[in-house]
Design an enzyme around this catalytic site. Structure first.
Site, mmCIF file in Angstrom:
data_model
loop_
_atom_site.group_PDB
_atom_site.id
_atom_site.type_symbol
_atom_site.label_atom_id
_atom_site.label_comp_id
_atom_site.label_asym_id
_atom_site.label_seq_id
_atom_site.Cartn_x
_atom_site.Cartn_y
_atom_site.Cartn_z
ATOM 1 N N HIS A 1 0.838 -1.200 0.000
ATOM 2 C CA HIS A 1 0.000 0.000 0.000
ATOM 3 C C HIS A 1 0.872 1.250 0.000
ATOM 4 O O HIS A 1 1.836 1.344 0.762
ATOM 5 C CB HIS A 1 -0.904 -0.021 1.240
ATOM 6 C CG HIS A 1 -1.836 1.144 1.339
ATOM 7 N ND1 HIS A 1 -2.677 1.513 0.306
ATOM 8 C CD2 HIS A 1 -2.071 2.023 2.366
ATOM 9 C CE1 HIS A 1 -3.387 2.568 0.689
ATOM 10 N NE2 HIS A 1 -3.041 2.898 1.918
ATOM 11 N N ASP B 1 -3.362 8.853 3.938
ATOM 12 C CA ASP B 1 -3.590 7.463 3.567
ATOM 13 C C ASP B 1 -4.949 7.354 2.889
ATOM 14 O O ASP B 1 -5.968 7.731 3.483
ATOM 15 C CB ASP B 1 -3.540 6.582 4.822
ATOM 16 C CG ASP B 1 -3.527 5.094 4.504
ATOM 17 O OD1 ASP B 1 -4.243 4.676 3.578
ATOM 18 O OD2 ASP B 1 -2.806 4.344 5.191
ATOM 19 N N CYS C 1 -4.141 3.125 -4.830
ATOM 20 C CA CYS C 1 -3.460 3.859 -3.761
ATOM 21 C C CYS C 1 -2.294 4.686 -4.286
ATOM 22 O O CYS C 1 -2.067 5.809 -3.842
ATOM 23 C CB CYS C 1 -2.987 2.902 -2.668
ATOM 24 S SG CYS C 1 -1.906 1.577 -3.249
#
Length: 340
Positions: free
Chosen positions: A229, A246, A299
């Site tokens: 990620h 995030d 992401c």
């Protein structure tokens, strides 16, 4: 004479015994236009679904299931990974512009800078060619002591995970743009900086700032790869803050602390000056404060766009729906080594 009269009377009786012909049916009237459609469609015709629509919907459902479980595939995150069995239909910039203005940030396309149709078509052809067949190790763009190959560009296809080469090249484009008047000054660390920092401390990365004084920059971006990620650490020297962004809404307070310890040591060694912890703010950005991804593959694109918007001091008005467009736009920008 008698015989003729008798024949005429017989003919009249025979005609009287025949059944009368049925009456002619009334003329048929066309129904009004509102009743031409089936009952469930009266008022508005439903668009016909094509086979590709069902395929894309099925993929979206599976992709959301992957996101909900955050179950990683067998491959490593830094390799070119296809999270989809089928590719979504191409999304051109022209098509993206037809989306609702509510989800289309006006700051993304400043007035007077929107390419015309011919240019959009040329851009689409370039992107398609980059995604097309060719040698995997063919270099498509080279700058900043970095090389981006066809295989690297392939990670920008829909539902793929971005690799280090693409992210590092894009971050350098942001840093290059910051040299222009009107932009905050930006320094960007490589994606390999943070792993080196946590494994060897400041000593392992002390030479990374040999040619730059990071305390004279406005913003410092630290791309962070958490196994599978991508996230972003942002050091704002102007506001004396370190924040963690995030796209899955996770906290990164320890990461902020690690970056601040690095800053403290950097300041001691390069400036012989201690940073007062009380003057700095460290925090994780809340999910409702920044756009969040809705799948398990975007992401890296979210992280790059976080940096893009912050480097322009612009509010983050984009959404998950912008990701196909952003991916193609990033291809063009990397090929031409300039940001739109």
């Amino acid at each position: 004479m008698y015989q003729w009269l008798l024949g005429a009377v017989s003919a009249l009786f025979a005609a009287a015994r025949r059944p009368a012909p049925p009456p002619a049916p009334p003329p048929r009237k066309r129904p009004p236009p509102s009743t031409w459609l089936p009952v469930e469609d009266v008022g508005e015709a439903q668009p016909k679904k094509h086979k590709s629509d069902y395929t894309t919907s099925e993929h979206k459902r599976k992709d959301e299931e992957v996101s909900a479980g955050v179950t990683p595939p067998a491959k490593t995150a830094r390799k070119h990974h296809n999270a989809s069995v089928v590719d979504a239909s191409p999304v051109t910039k022209a098509a993206e512009e037809t989306r609702s203005t509510a989800s289309d940030p006006s700051s993304e396309r400043p007035a007077g800078s929107v390419p015309d149709v011919e240019m959009l078509q040329a851009m689409e052809r370039e992107v398609s060619a980059a995604f097309g067949r060719g040698e995997a190790d063919e270099v498509l763009s080279s700058a900043y002591k970095l090389r981006v190959t066809r295989e690297d560009i392939g990670t920008l296809e829909n539902f793929c995970w971005l690799n280090d080469e693409v992210i590092n090249f894009y971050m350098n484009l942001l840093m290059e743009r910051s040299k222009k008047e009107g932009y905050p000054s930006v320094h960007v660390f490589s994606t390999f900086f943070y792993p080196k920092l946590i494994s060897g401390g400041h000593k392992a990365v002390g030479r990374w700032t040999k040619a730059v004084d990071i305390f004279k920059q406005d913003l410092i971006f630290v791309p962070i790869h958490l196994s599978m990620h991508w996230t972003l650490g942002v050091i704002d020297v102007r506001r004396k803050s370190i924040r963690y962004l995030d796209s899955l809404g996770q906290k990164g307070n320890k990461i902020c602390e690690t970056l601040f310890k690095y800053l403290q040591e950097e300041s001691r060694q390069k400036r012989n000056l201690d940073l007062a912890a009380s003057e700095w703010t460290l925090f994780s950005t809340e999910p409702h404060e920044i756009p969040q991804q809705q799948n398990g593959s975007d992401c890296g694109v979210f992280m790059c766009k976080y940096a893009d918007y912050i480097s322009r001091d612009k509010p983050m008005a984009f959404t998950q729906n912008h990701m196909p467009y952003f991916r193609k736009r990033m291809v063009w920008e990397i090929l031409h080594q300039q940001l739109l």
